[in-house]
Design a protein around this motif. Structure first.
Motif, PDB file in Angstrom:
ATOM      1  N   LEU A  61       0.826  -1.206   0.000  1.00  0.00           N
ATOM      2  CA  LEU A  61       0.000   0.000   0.000  1.00  0.00           C
ATOM      3  C   LEU A  61       0.861   1.257   0.000  1.00  0.00           C
ATOM      4  N   VAL A  62       1.905   1.261   0.809  1.00  0.00           N
ATOM      5  CA  VAL A  62       2.824   2.401   0.822  1.00  0.00           C
ATOM      6  C   VAL A  62       3.579   2.478  -0.501  1.00  0.00           C
ATOM      7  N   ALA A  63       3.989   1.325  -1.020  1.00  0.00           N
ATOM      8  CA  ALA A  63       4.691   1.299  -2.299  1.00  0.00           C
ATOM      9  C   ALA A  63       3.824   1.878  -3.410  1.00  0.00           C
ATOM     10  N   GLY A  64       2.522   1.587  -3.378  1.00  0.00           N
ATOM     11  CA  GLY A  64       1.626   2.135  -4.390  1.00  0.00           C
ATOM     12  C   GLY A  64       1.583   3.656  -4.368  1.00  0.00           C
ATOM     13  N   VAL A  65       1.574   4.236  -3.174  1.00  0.00           N
ATOM     14  CA  VAL A  65       1.597   5.694  -3.051  1.00  0.00           C
ATOM     15  C   VAL A  65       2.888   6.248  -3.634  1.00  0.00           C
ATOM     16  N   LEU A  66       4.015   5.648  -3.267  1.00  0.00           N
ATOM     17  CA  LEU A  66       5.306   6.127  -3.758  1.00  0.00           C
ATOM     18  C   LEU A  66       5.403   6.027  -5.279  1.00  0.00           C
ATOM     19  N   LEU A  67       4.871   4.933  -5.833  1.00  0.00           N
ATOM     20  CA  LEU A  67       4.942   4.732  -7.283  1.00  0.00           C
ATOM     21  C   LEU A  67       4.121   5.763  -8.045  1.00  0.00           C
ATOM     22  N   ASP A  68       3.059   6.282  -7.415  1.00  0.00           N
ATOM     23  CA  ASP A  68       2.240   7.305  -8.064  1.00  0.00           C
ATOM     24  C   ASP A  68       2.776   8.710  -7.835  1.00  0.00           C
ATOM     25  N   ARG A  69       3.601   8.886  -6.801  1.00  0.00           N
ATOM     26  CA  ARG A  69       4.055  10.224  -6.441  1.00  0.00           C
ATOM     27  C   ARG A  69       5.473  10.539  -6.881  1.00  0.00           C
ATOM     28  N   TYR A  70       6.260   9.514  -7.155  1.00  0.00           N
ATOM     29  CA  TYR A  70       7.659   9.728  -7.499  1.00  0.00           C
ATOM     30  C   TYR A  70       8.013   8.948  -8.758  1.00  0.00           C
ATOM     31  N   ASP A  71       9.187   9.199  -9.279  1.00  0.00           N
ATOM     32  CA  ASP A  71       9.637   8.570 -10.513  1.00  0.00           C
ATOM     33  C   ASP A  71       9.721   7.056 -10.318  1.00  0.00           C
ATOM     34  N   ARG A  72       8.846   6.324 -10.990  1.00  0.00           N
ATOM     35  CA  ARG A  72       8.786   4.868 -10.828  1.00  0.00           C
ATOM     36  C   ARG A  72      10.098   4.210 -11.223  1.00  0.00           C
ATOM     37  N   ARG A  73      10.709   4.724 -12.257  1.00  0.00           N
ATOM     38  CA  ARG A  73      11.976   4.167 -12.719  1.00  0.00           C
ATOM     39  C   ARG A  73      13.036   4.222 -11.617  1.00  0.00           C
ATOM     40  N   LYS A  74      13.149   5.364 -10.946  1.00  0.00           N
ATOM     41  CA  LYS A  74      14.156   5.516  -9.895  1.00  0.00           C
ATOM     42  C   LYS A  74      13.833   4.660  -8.673  1.00  0.00           C
ATOM     43  N   LEU A  75      12.537   4.515  -8.360  1.00  0.00           N
ATOM     44  CA  LEU A  75      12.162   3.670  -7.230  1.00  0.00           C
ATOM     45  C   LEU A  75      12.517   2.209  -7.492  1.00  0.00           C
ATOM     46  N   ILE A  76      12.291   1.736  -8.710  1.00  0.00           N
ATOM     47  CA  ILE A  76      12.646   0.366  -9.070  1.00  0.00           C
ATOM     48  C   ILE A  76      14.158   0.182  -9.013  1.00  0.00           C
ATOM     49  N   MET A  77      14.895   1.174  -9.493  1.00  0.00           N
ATOM     50  CA  MET A  77      16.361   1.108  -9.427  1.00  0.00           C
ATOM     51  C   MET A  77      16.826   1.044  -7.970  1.00  0.00           C
ATOM     52  N   LEU A  78      16.242   1.892  -7.120  1.00  0.00           N
ATOM     53  CA  LEU A  78      16.618   1.906  -5.702  1.00  0.00           C
ATOM     54  C   LEU A  78      16.334   0.558  -5.050  1.00  0.00           C
ATOM     55  N   ASP A  79      15.157   0.002  -5.328  1.00  0.00           N
ATOM     56  CA  ASP A  79      14.789  -1.300  -4.765  1.00  0.00           C
ATOM     57  C   ASP A  79      15.806  -2.369  -5.153  1.00  0.00           C
TER      58      ASP A  79
END
Length: 427
Positions: A61-79
């Motif tokens: 649920l938190v990940a869904g918020v982050l994916l809609d609010r921030y650059d999805r590409r960078k979040l996937i890279m960070l993960d």
């Protein structure tokens, strides 16, 4: 299909997800084998799986918020970078004679918490990467085929490598796959929608909680989508008997032990791969709701022979047909959500849906474990097949007006997509 492979971004996306998926298979085989070898405890091995999967359900649920609010590409890279570091740390810890299981579980929990950023994030990125909506079904079909290839060959290849180079090096390969995946996603374009939302949103705990509710609020406003999610949950639950009873069936009913079990799982994977490839190359003209309901019924019909026969060749054919019939469900289901949900809400809605549908298989497995002593393995298979046929028959009625863009679009056609809308569907 060739239109997809001509796209620079899609090729990098596919490569990153393929290597990451293959690395995951290596990682789980290596980690569970390493823990079992070091501790001699099947409970410890089961705890490893639970420590990874359970936190992912809640962190989604938190990940869904982050994916809609921030650059999805960078979040996937960070993960991927952080999980790569985590798995390298696990290799170091598992070299210690007295394995500190508590610390190992902490690292695995952290990896599980991060994982929805990639699993959900990759699905939310696909529509923007494909660009042309008429290719979205094909793109999901290509990715579904990729998963089936990984599931079919990954564990076997990991087993060979464990015997050849050892568990630690297999885990290092898994860690390397995370870093390579991060590099592949660094080649993708920035998500403009999520970057804009990040600029406009100042976060505090109330804003976060409000955004976490947004996915459910959107879902509750779509009656047909709710119906689809409910039937998907039930379909996932119907898979539970296969997961629990198939090892008992292979060992006791077929008398083939682990060899028979491996052949049955391989049959399912091969059937699913062929089904995914077939569906990715045809133009499907039946209505979406009818197709999904038919798949649920087909799963019940194709798994029924497991309840009636105790012959390996019949069981393998049954599993192969079940995999072939099941494969298009994920393709159509994901495509429907990706088309119906606005891009700025896609992360939150996808993770909200997953918290519902993702509990179906564990629930089915838990119920099956309780029923086997009373019904037996054959009785459980039969009951599960009948339940699927009944559920699918109800779905023919409940999903008949499912709101979806037409899927009857030829590749390369200039025909515009049109939305088939029926009275009574939520707008």
């Amino acid at each position: 299909m060739k239109e997809l492979w001509r796209q620079y971004s899609f090729r990098w996306y596919w490569l990153g997800m393929f290597l990451s998926g293959l690395g995951d298979q290596f990682g789980w085989m290596g980690l569970t084998w390493f823990v079992m070898k070091k501790t001699g405890s099947s409970a410890a091995m089961g705890g490893v799986i639970l420590a990874y999967m359970l936190p992912a359900v809640f962190s989604g649920l938190v990940a869904g918020v982050l994916l809609d609010r921030y650059d999805r590409r960078k979040l996937i890279m960070l993960d991927n970078v952080v999980r790569g570091i985590i798995f390298i740390s696990l290799v170091v810890l598992l070299q210690i004679d007295q394995v500190p299981l508590g610390l190992i579980y902490v690292l695995i929990v952290l990896a599980g918490i991060l994982s929805p950023l990639s699993t959900a994030g990759a699905q939310t990125m696909l529509p923007s990467l494909v660009g042309d909506p008429k290719h979205l079904v094909k793109a999901n079909g290509v990715m579904e085929s990729q998963w089936q290839i990984v599931y079919m060959f990954g564990p076997a290849l990991a087993g060979v490598l464990i015997g050849w180079i050892g568990e630690a090096y297999v885990l290092i390969i898994d860690a390397a796959s995370f870093f390579v995946c991060a590099f592949c996603f660094s080649r993708l374009p920035k998500s403009a929608a999520s970057a804009k939302a990040a600029v406009q949103t100042k976060y505090d705990i109330r804003t976060l909680l409000r955004d976490m509710r947004t996915g459910y609020q959107f879902l509750l406003g779509k009656k047909q989508m709710i119906a689809l999610v409910v039937f998907t949950f039930l379909f996932n639950m119907a898979y539970g008997p296969i997961e629990v009873a198939l090892p008992l069936y292979a060992n006791n009913d077929l008398g083939g032990g682990s060899v028979a079990l491996g052949m049955l799982w391989s049959s399912l994977a091969i059937g699913a791969l062929v089904g995914s490839l077939f569906f990715s190359t045809v133009t499907w003209r039946l209505p979406l709701g009818v197709t999904l309901a038919g798949i649920i019924v087909a799963w019940g019909v194709t798994t029924m022979p497991l309840a009636l026969f105790s012959r390996l060749e019949i069981a393998m054919l049954s599993m192969a047909l079940a995999g072939f019939s099941y494969a298009p469900y994920n393709i159509l289901y994901r495509t429907y959500l990706q088309r119906q949900v606005p891009d700025e809400l896609l992360g939150r809605v996808m993770t909200s849906v997953r918290t519902i549908t993702g509990t179906g298989m564990p629930a089915g497995a838990a119920v099956s474990g309780l029923l086997i002593p009373f019904m037996g393995v054959s009785g459980l298979f039969g009951a599960g097949a009948i339940a699927c046929i009944i559920c699918g028959s109800i779905a023919f009625v409940m999903l008949r007006n499912l709101d979806t863009p037409s899927l009857a679009i030829e590749e390369g056609s200039d025909e515009e997509l049109h939305t088939v809308r029926q009275e009574g569907i939520e707008s």
